[in-house]
Design an enzyme around this catalytic site. Sequence first.
Site: not given
Length: 331
Positions: A84, A136, A139, A142, A144-145, A214, A221, A224
């Site tokens: 992850h 991951r 998936k 996103d 945040c990654y 995201d 938010d 993120h």
Amino acid sequence: MSLKQPDGSFAVCSNGEADVRGTYCLLVVATLLDIITPGLVHNTYGFVKSCQTYEGGFSASSQAYFSPSSEILSAPRPYLGEAHGGYTSCAVASLIMMRPLVPVHVFPGVNGQALLRWAAMMQGSEVNESGGFRGRTNKLVDGCYSWWVGGLYTLIEEILGKATGEAVKHDEGHESRNEKEEDWADVDDSLVNREALQRYILIVAQASTGGLRDKPNVPSDPYHTLYNLSGLASAQHRTFFSTDRADKIRSAWVDAEGLIATSETPQERHARRRETFVAACAWMEDEGASQYVGNVKENRVNAVHPVFNLMMSQTRATMNHFYGQNIDTRY
């Protein structure tokens, strides 16, 4: 120490789960505040390295009863999970922070090549996924990654031992890398598309109502917003561990007692505190290697420390205070 587990991990709170998140948070606080000791991190390196999965990334927890060499562990561990992005970032940064306290200056038991491959595979297609990062396998991307995975590459260089320790030198008589947006000839582009990542953050992840998110059709938010901006910093700036800066810090270091009493000799304690300080404060930005998408004045953010996700100057000022030093933060 009340949160320390027999396998070397740390619980996130009393009676809480034990995984690499708690370990990373503890190591950050302990390193910045000069309360990290050999006893505190006893067995912790072994726990973190055992969280690496067959994919190359790291999971939240570890092998339950056996080590990778099939030896029975001295203490049971939580079951190994899925690789992850957030856990991998916490694990890799933890390994870097523990380096001054590990007897060897390499990273035994960590498959750096598999880690690099996994991180590179987490970036989505520029055509279908706008170059964002997923956390991951299989998936959706996103925002945040952008930090959790996009910010990993500097640390992976250190683990692989391929970091030069100094800024990239350009041949004499040749101009340094030009600053045109379409010129992205740096070495990392074969593994990570920094231009595409910046576009994802600035165009796809940015909400018209303010803040970052995201992905489209999801509200922005604070979480993120923070990690999109951190990822933007890592995509715009190259940071590296400077051996020159490390030597200057060592020459300016003044021995002090420290906050925590240990069983070490004074010489051992001074050396350990000094090297912990050096390992955290010798990172710097290679200003000549910065790359920006769009209007520099509007889109540029400051470089951040690859381990702590703080500005370099904030990291050095904090550690100067708690380690009793007065070392020039420009070093």
